[in-house]
Scaffold this motif. Structure first.
Motif, mmCIF file in Angstrom:
data_model
loop_
_atom_site.group_PDB
_atom_site.id
_atom_site.type_symbol
_atom_site.label_atom_id
_atom_site.label_comp_id
_atom_site.label_asym_id
_atom_site.label_seq_id
_atom_site.Cartn_x
_atom_site.Cartn_y
_atom_site.Cartn_z
ATOM 1 N N ASP A 45 0.821 -1.112 0.014
ATOM 2 C CA ASP A 45 -0.006 0.131 0.254
ATOM 3 C C ASP A 45 0.901 1.305 -0.086
ATOM 4 O O ASP A 45 1.698 1.252 0.679
ATOM 5 C CB ASP A 45 -0.925 -0.205 1.209
ATOM 6 C CG ASP A 45 -1.853 1.210 1.323
ATOM 7 O OD1 ASP A 45 -3.049 0.603 1.416
ATOM 8 O OD2 ASP A 45 -1.433 2.268 1.097
ATOM 9 N N CYS A 48 0.018 3.613 3.563
ATOM 10 C CA CYS A 48 0.285 3.043 4.984
ATOM 11 C C CYS A 48 1.369 2.226 4.838
ATOM 12 O O CYS A 48 2.074 1.505 5.963
ATOM 13 C CB CYS A 48 -0.975 2.629 5.769
ATOM 14 S SG CYS A 48 -1.374 1.166 5.031
ATOM 15 N N CYS A 70 -4.814 -0.992 0.665
ATOM 16 C CA CYS A 70 -5.526 -2.110 1.893
ATOM 17 C C CYS A 70 -6.804 -1.645 2.181
ATOM 18 O O CYS A 70 -7.475 -2.561 2.631
ATOM 19 C CB CYS A 70 -4.438 -2.235 3.051
ATOM 20 S SG CYS A 70 -4.346 -0.776 3.988
ATOM 21 N N SER A 71 -7.147 -0.608 1.998
ATOM 22 C CA SER A 71 -8.615 -0.188 2.512
ATOM 23 C C SER A 71 -8.974 1.003 1.551
ATOM 24 O O SER A 71 -7.947 1.926 1.255
ATOM 25 C CB SER A 71 -8.446 0.187 3.946
ATOM 26 O OG SER A 71 -7.635 1.164 4.057
ATOM 27 N N CYS A 74 -7.324 4.541 2.931
ATOM 28 C CA CYS A 74 -6.019 4.720 2.040
ATOM 29 C C CYS A 74 -6.141 5.175 0.926
ATOM 30 O O CYS A 74 -5.367 6.061 0.355
ATOM 31 C CB CYS A 74 -5.007 3.232 2.216
ATOM 32 S SG CYS A 74 -4.372 3.066 3.858
HETATM 33 ZN ZN LIG Z 1 -3.227 1.201 3.803
#
Ligand SMILES: [Zn+2]
Length: 85
Positions: A45, A48, A70-71, A74
């Motif tokens: 990612d 992060c 990742c999400s 992000c």
């Molecule tokens: Zn992330």
């Protein structure tokens, strides 16, 4: 004449042993190659710096460039950071 039979026998045994040994080696290689396939790739990612599976990532097409996060948080953070520039 006996020597030829002996050679053929040795060749036959060699072929059999090769046949018995090869499948396990090639199947192991196949599994390894499948693990390396696109969807099971571990990617980082960019926000992060966490590693995750590409198939579990959040996809973003950023100016024609394919990116994964990742999400969703992000992904939004990345979009925000890059649109401020
Ligand atoms: Zn992330």
């Amino acid at each position: 004449m006996k020597l030829i039979i002996y050679i053929l026998f040795v060749f036959f045994v060699y072929k059999i042993s090769k046949y018995l040994l090869t499948p396990s080696v090639s199947s192991k290689r196949k599994v390894y190659r499948n693990a390396d396939a696109a969807d099971d790739l571990m990617i980082k990612d960019p926000v992060c710096e966490v590693y995750f599976l590409k198939k579990d990532g959040i996809f973003l097409n950023f100016g024609g460039k394919e990116m994964f996060f990742c999400s969703p948080e992000c992904r939004d953070k990345f979009v925000k950071l890059n649109s401020n520039k």
